[in-house]
Structure formats: C-alpha cells, structure tokens
Design an enzyme around this catalytic site. Structure first.
Site, mmCIF file in Angstrom:
data_model
loop_
_atom_site.group_PDB
_atom_site.id
_atom_site.type_symbol
_atom_site.label_atom_id
_atom_site.label_comp_id
_atom_site.label_asym_id
_atom_site.label_seq_id
_atom_site.Cartn_x
_atom_site.Cartn_y
_atom_site.Cartn_z
ATOM 1 N N GLU A 35 0.808 -1.224 0.000
ATOM 2 C CA GLU A 35 0.000 0.000 0.000
ATOM 3 C C GLU A 35 0.843 1.278 0.000
ATOM 4 O OE1 GLU A 35 -2.799 0.021 3.209
ATOM 5 O OE2 GLU A 35 -3.899 -1.699 2.470
ATOM 6 N N GLU A 43 -5.103 -8.694 1.204
ATOM 7 C CA GLU A 43 -5.685 -8.370 2.517
ATOM 8 C C GLU A 43 -7.170 -8.117 2.342
ATOM 9 O OE1 GLU A 43 -4.096 -5.068 4.854
ATOM 10 O OE2 GLU A 43 -2.052 -5.614 4.265
HETATM 11 C C1 BGP Z 1 -3.930 -2.109 5.833
HETATM 12 C C2 BGP Z 1 -2.479 -2.267 6.193
HETATM 13 C C3 BGP Z 1 -2.206 -3.126 7.372
HETATM 14 C C4 BGP Z 1 -3.290 -3.192 8.433
HETATM 15 C C5 BGP Z 1 -4.694 -3.125 7.860
HETATM 16 C C6 BGP Z 1 -5.788 -2.915 8.876
HETATM 17 O O1 BGP Z 1 -4.137 -0.880 5.261
HETATM 18 O O2 BGP Z 1 -1.738 -2.804 5.123
HETATM 19 O O3 BGP Z 1 -0.943 -2.780 7.852
HETATM 20 O O4 BGP Z 1 -2.996 -2.375 9.467
HETATM 21 O O5 BGP Z 1 -4.812 -2.121 6.894
HETATM 22 O O6 BGP Z 1 -6.003 -1.557 9.139
HETATM 23 P P1 BGP Z 1 -5.865 -0.933 10.570
HETATM 24 O O7 BGP Z 1 -4.716 -1.620 11.212
HETATM 25 O O8 BGP Z 1 -5.576 0.511 10.354
HETATM 26 O O9 BGP Z 1 -7.153 -1.154 11.274
#
Ligand code: BGP
Length: 462
Positions: free
Chosen positions: A164, A363
C-alpha cells in the site's frame, strides 16, 4: 458449492513491524515508528508501542505450527529493512539467521511465503536524510532489495516490493497518521514518485539477481471509486479520485507509465515531481508479474461544490470530495464501509484494463474492538461476524473468477491479532486471539475452524 481454482492460495497476511516485536533487539535499528513512539507515546492506543507487537520474533515456530493446523498453504509477511541492514549498508547476521529460519519453517510446513520489502517502516537513518522525499532513497531501497533477494531468494519465490504505497504517502505527507505528519500535496507527490521509482528499481534488481526464477509484484489498496450520481460533475470527480488512488500506482506497476492526462493535470498546477531523464525507461522495463490487492472498503466521491471550484489545484480536495452513502453497511468498530461487491468490480477492472494480470486478494478483513466480549465458556471467540464478512467477500470473488478474473488467492488480514500503528491492539483482526496479559498466548477463534474447512474443501456451501 462454490469451488475455487486448483492450487488456490489460502492464507493470511501481516508485516514485520506489526508482528515481530523485538524492535530494538539483536541489532535492529529504529524506524520512524520506534522514534515516534519515543517522542509521543500518548498518540498510540493504550500507549502500546512497536516493541510490544505480537512477538513473532520469538514465537514464529509456534505461529507456523498454528498455520499448519489451520491448513494454510501461503502466508505473507515483510522483512524489516532496519533489521536486515541497520545502517543501510552492513548486513546484520542475526537478521539473516532469523528470517532464513522463519521462511524455511514456513516452507517445511507446506506454507508458501510471500515476502514484502516495505510495510510503512522507514528506517530512521534514512528519514533523517529526508526519507522518500530525497532521490537517493530509491538507490538505498534497490540495494536493500538486492541484499534480500541474495540472502533469501533460494527459499522465497514470491516477492513484493511495497505494501500500500498510497498509505505512507497520504498518511505521512497529506495527513497525520504516519510520521513525518506533513500536509503538502506537492511533497506528497514527490514521495509518491520516488516510491514508485524505488519499486521499479527493486524489480530491476530482482530480474538481475541470482534467484530470479520467482515472481515479483506490488501490493496496492485498490478501493474502487464510485461517484455519488451519474451527473457529469460527479463522474469527473470520480475519474480524478481514480487517477490519484488507483491509476497512478496500477498503471505504473503494470503498464510501466503514468497516465498522460494526470501528468498534464499536475503540470498545470505546478505540482509535477522532479524526475530524471531515463526514469521513463526504468518504469517501462520493470513491470510486475502480479498484483496483490488489499480490499477493505470502496471510495465514494462527489464533485466539489460550485463555490469551492478552483483553476489550479492544491490537493485532492480540489478535485473531489467524499460522499457518505446513506445505505452503507458499516463495521462500527473501524468505521469502514462493508461492500463485498467492490471485490467483484476491482476484479473485473484488473481483467479488462490490465491485461488479465495475475493477482490475489492480499488483505481483506474486519477489525473488531473488545473481542473478548464474544468469548464462549471454553474461551473461544465466537466471531460469526467475521465468518459472514469473509463468506460475503468470497462469494463476490468466486463470481468474478467464474467470469474470468485471474485471481490466484485470498489472504485474510491477519493470522494472529497484531499491532496496528496508532491503533495498537484496539481492533482485532486475527484468526487467532492474542492475549497480551498472558505472554501473547494464542487461542483459535471460531473463524479459524470455519476457514480451515473452506481450505480443506477448496470452497464452501453457499
Ligand atoms: C492495511 C495495512 C495493514 C493493516 C490493515 C488494517 O491498510 O496494510 O498494515 O494495518 O490495513 O487496518 P488498521 O490496522 O488501520 O485497522
């Protein structure tokens, strides 16, 4: 029965800074996260910093055994640049030993490692020189990438350059959720340009490396953009949002160039980043083998109001504004819209506009706070909401695959609950619960048993 393609990758994802812990152990140098936590611990939820993530540095064998028990056949994590090359030049033998052992453990248990090189964790020594704002960062990154390919390329056959890239650009240079908390669109664009150049140089290093029999890609958060209405203004607003959030990364990574329309738009507002002769060739010659798509929620936009319209732009807010769709389904814990159909739309986009490039869901997931309140008498979290979430998204993914989407896998964020930047352990995403008060003890959640069956049958009953 929804059946997925043969050899489909089922797994989960995390990153080094969110799971390893041991942030200052065994020679690792600090990253922006370590330093920021030192400076302003009160900004981090419950004041839990990067030293106390889910302790995979010590527990990786147990972690892999749990993955095997769940029947995962693939797993993504990252290497910490600041652990492997603490000063950017000198190889840290303890890091080599750790990562080799971790990756071999995965392979020995039938779990394919997908290894990423940068997950928001800028080494502090490079930040002090200006981080991604300075062009020399691209060569430092390419050097780090070559070292990683050389040290682990015999074990790892799927590589990713960045996770990302939009996020460290937007949150660090057009917001305040990442260090250095700057708000300047022109600087953000320079950071973005250098990030993509660093990416292309790392792809080049991979092709030249000894173990170039594997594949290399990039992971992008591809949130499909939907206009509020069919009006010309809203559609135009969505077009620019799509240029900024999707095409500036996807066109560059897959096709090897940036859209001319977007380049001209920036030029007209004196926002063009500094570039060198020869960069275009680097981009053109170093496109990816595959894309990882992180999908959580769509992006809904509308035109900016008449009185706010400007000739020269200063930021995305001059091109579009967000739109809150009244009918949206929301995950109240994270405030993110739940819209499974987005997976289908992005899948079709990759098929139709990006040469059917192979890709996977790298993800997808649902963060829930105070998950312990869903524990049953045996201490198992009854996360039926997560099962529903995954199932809804897999149904849309299956529909896309049956219409020709070239998707080779699905990874949940995450395997064991992990640390989440400023949110630390507020929202839990894992198949396994991590008990912070009890030596990071892992307990499977209900979703892990459900998923294990899906993996075994390579599909599920609708
Ligand atoms: C994505 C990232 C992760 C992870 C996930 C969940 O954007 O790649 O690193 O953190 O989001 O989001 P958050 O942790 O902000 O709830």
């Amino acid at each position: 029965m929804l059946q997925f393609p043969k050899d489909f990758l089922w797994g989960a994802a995390t990153s080094a800074p969110q799971s390893e812990g041991a942030a200052s152990k065994d020679g690792k140098s600090p990253t922006t996260w370590d330093k920021w936590f030192e400076m302003e611990p009160e900004l981090f939820y419950d004041q839990v910093g990067p030293e106390n993530t889910s302790n995979v540095y010590a527990l990786y064998k147990e972690e892999v055994a749990n993955m095997k028990a769940m029947k995962l056949n693939s797993y993504r994590t990252s290497i910490a640049w600041a652990r492997l090359l603490p000063d950017g030049k000198t190889l840290n033998p303890k890091a080599v030993t750790f990562y080799r052992s971790y990756f071999q453990e995965l392979v020995a248990n039938g779990i394919e490692p997908i290894i990423n090189l940068f997950h928001f964790d800028m080494p502090w020594w490079l930040m002090e020189k200006g981080g991604w704002e300075v062009r020399e960062s691209t060569d430092h990154f390419a050097n780090y990438a070559s070292v990683a390919f050389e040290q682990f390329g015999d074990i790892v056959k799927k590589w990713v350059t960045f996770n990302e890239p939009l996020v460290h650009i937007e949150c660090g240079y057009y917001g305040d959720a990442h260090w250095p908390k700057v708000r300047d669109f022109k600087r953000a664009l320079q950071v973005g340009y250098h990030t993509m150049l660093a990416h292309a140089k790392a792809v080049e290093a991979f092709r030249l490396s000894r173990y170039n029999d594997g594949k290399i890609g990039i992971i992008l958060n591809l949130s499909p953009v939907y206009p509020k209405s069919d009006s010309q203004e809203d559609v135009e607003a969505a077009k620019w949002a799509d240029h900024i959030y999707i095409r500036s990364f996807l066109d560059c990574a897959v096709k090897g160039y940036f859209s001319e329309e977007f380049v001209q738009k920036l030029k007209a507002s004196d926002l063009s980043p500094e570039t060198n002769e020869g960069d275009k060739t680097i981009f053109k010659n170093n496109t990816v083998d595959f894309i990882g798509c992180n999908y959580y929620q769509p992006l809904r936009v509308q035109a900016v109001s008449e009185e706010k319209k400007v000739e020269t732009i200063n930021g995305p807010h001059d091109l579009f504004q967000g739109y809150d769709w009244p009918q949206k389904r929301v995950n109240p814990h994270r405030g993110w819209e739940i819209y499974p159909r987005g997976i289908y739309d992005i899948a079709m986009r990759l098929k139709n506009d990006y040469e059917e490039i192979p890709w996977y869901i790298s993800e997808n997931g649902m963060g829930v706070s105070q998950e312990e309140s869903f524990e049953d008498a045996d201490g198992i979290i009854q996360d039926d909401y997560r099962i529903t979430f995954i199932q809804d998204h897999l149904e849309e993914l299956h529909r896309a695959i049956s219409e020709g989407a070239n998707c080779f896998g699905y990874h949940l964020w995450t395997f064991s609950d992990c640390w989440s930047w400023l949110n630390a352990f507020k929202n839990r995403y894992g198949f396994y619960r991590v008990d912070l008060a009890n030596d990071y003890k892992r307990t499977p959640k209900k979703s892990s048993f459900w998923m294990s069956e899906v993996i075994e049958r390579n599909g599920f009953e609708k």
